[in-house]
Design a protein around this motif. Sequence first.
Motif, PDB file in Angstrom:
ATOM      1  N   UNK A 232       0.818  -1.216   0.000  1.00 32.63           N
ATOM      2  CA  UNK A 232       0.000   0.000   0.000  1.00 32.63           C
ATOM      3  C   UNK A 232       0.855   1.271   0.000  1.00 32.63           C
ATOM      4  N   UNK A 233       2.099   1.136   0.431  1.00 29.74           N
ATOM      5  CA  UNK A 233       2.975   2.333   0.384  1.00 29.74           C
ATOM      6  C   UNK A 233       3.451   2.632  -1.025  1.00 29.74           C
ATOM      7  N   UNK A 234       3.461   1.648  -1.892  1.00 32.10           N
ATOM      8  CA  UNK A 234       3.961   1.893  -3.255  1.00 32.10           C
ATOM      9  C   UNK A 234       2.893   1.685  -4.315  1.00 32.10           C
ATOM     10  N   UNK A 235       1.746   1.135  -3.917  1.00 38.22           N
ATOM     11  CA  UNK A 235       0.934   0.569  -4.981  1.00 38.22           C
ATOM     12  C   UNK A 235      -0.515   0.979  -5.067  1.00 38.22           C
ATOM     13  N   UNK A 236      -1.023   0.665  -6.251  1.00 39.22           N
ATOM     14  CA  UNK A 236      -2.442   0.824  -6.576  1.00 39.22           C
ATOM     15  C   UNK A 236      -2.907  -0.475  -7.205  1.00 39.22           C
ATOM     16  N   UNK A 237      -4.158  -0.820  -6.979  1.00 37.93           N
ATOM     17  CA  UNK A 237      -4.728  -1.971  -7.678  1.00 37.93           C
ATOM     18  C   UNK A 237      -5.974  -1.497  -8.428  1.00 37.93           C
ATOM     19  N   UNK A 238      -6.067  -1.984  -9.671  1.00 42.25           N
ATOM     20  CA  UNK A 238      -7.199  -1.631 -10.532  1.00 42.25           C
ATOM     21  C   UNK A 238      -8.091  -2.845 -10.630  1.00 42.25           C
ATOM     22  N   UNK A 239      -9.367  -2.634 -10.401  1.00 42.58           N
ATOM     23  CA  UNK A 239     -10.284  -3.765 -10.367  1.00 42.58           C
ATOM     24  C   UNK A 239     -11.540  -3.450 -11.165  1.00 42.58           C
TER      25      UNK A 239
END
Length: 391
Positions: A232-239
């Motif tokens: 969560x400190x570096x990322x994004x998730x696309x759903x």
Amino acid sequence: MKGTTTAGAQRLNLIPPYHSRRSTRKVQEKRRAGVDVISLGIGDPDLPTPKRIVSVLQEAAADPANHRYPSYFGLGELREAIANWYRERFNVAFDPGTEILPTLGSKDGISHVPLALVDPGDMVLAPDPGYTVYVTGAVMAGAETYTMPLKAENHWLPDLDAIPSSVAERARLMWLNYPNNPTAAVAEREFLERAVEFCRRHGIVLCHDAPYSEIAFDGYRPLSLLEIEGAKEVGLEFHSLSKTYNMTGWRIGWVCGRADLVGLIGQLKTNNDSGIFQAVQWAAIEALNGGEAETFAACEVYARRHRLVAETLNSLGWSIKPPRATFYVWAPVPPGYDSIGFASHVLDQVAVNITPGVGFGAHGEGYFRLSVTAPDARLAEAMDRLRQLKL
Ligand SMILES: Cc1ncc(COP(=O)(O)O)c(C=O)c1O
């Protein structure tokens, strides 16, 4: 005098035509000529959206409260439903107020994220073969793209150690997509941990595109990137709801992850669109709250179809295993063909439409993709036709 512009903007010259448009045109020409083409070209579920979801849409569409501009950031109830879904499915907690943003399908988020996070001249790392929007979105934002080849010998995972440090230093964003389109590969925890570590070390935003997380077989449950410590400190998730609930036409998905990044995408989107029809949002809430039974049932259908395709191709000399996830089959083209040549040959000879691997990038050359999202009888007919194919 300037006169009327007939040429488009220069940036459009930088992007190739969307690959499915080219093949759709060829299929349409055949159909106009009376040929009964079976399309296994596009990953678009043939199964209908579950009835309970359609019923909620019907009711919500009749309610004038849903006829006005929706909130830019989605109904609070939708963001809550997404947060609950993530907690139940992946044991990941989100603040629905700041860490989740509904989008008009995941393509909306994917295509726009570079405009929100990347400056001209920055580098975007994209897998090849891959969903083409990772590259076109970056190009539209004036970024340079660096190709991360996906190869069979690496189980279709990018080799992070092969990324030169000069590239890693300039990179602002990295795309990953597991379960993967087009290769149907999956990523285990160890790889995702390495990717998080790599991106943290180099200050790269890790964007994980996960629309196929629920399309998996034989008890396999794909991971969310955000299950990985530190993601969560570096990322994004696309759903997306497109594949999980057979809702490709409804255009609803979301991006979630680090709050400041989600906020920047939201800031961009307030200038691009005016949110998602609220009736569709209520239907999405119903979808997410309604359990997994329909998705499991759909996966059983896909698994059965995958077995049929593997049996057919293997009887013709291929040697493939049904995949663990996605509704795609990714297989090598026979000797003597390139991928466009083989797809044209199959279309011309037996009127079955498959996608040439090169449509997903240069490293897809030598392969083709086939989607098992055609009705059972049509898929069976397509397999009968493939058995007649002369190579
Ligand atoms: C890997 C991948 N990402 C994103 C999408 C976009 O899905 P949607 O915009 O319908 O959510 C697709 C659609 O095929 C896809 O294959």
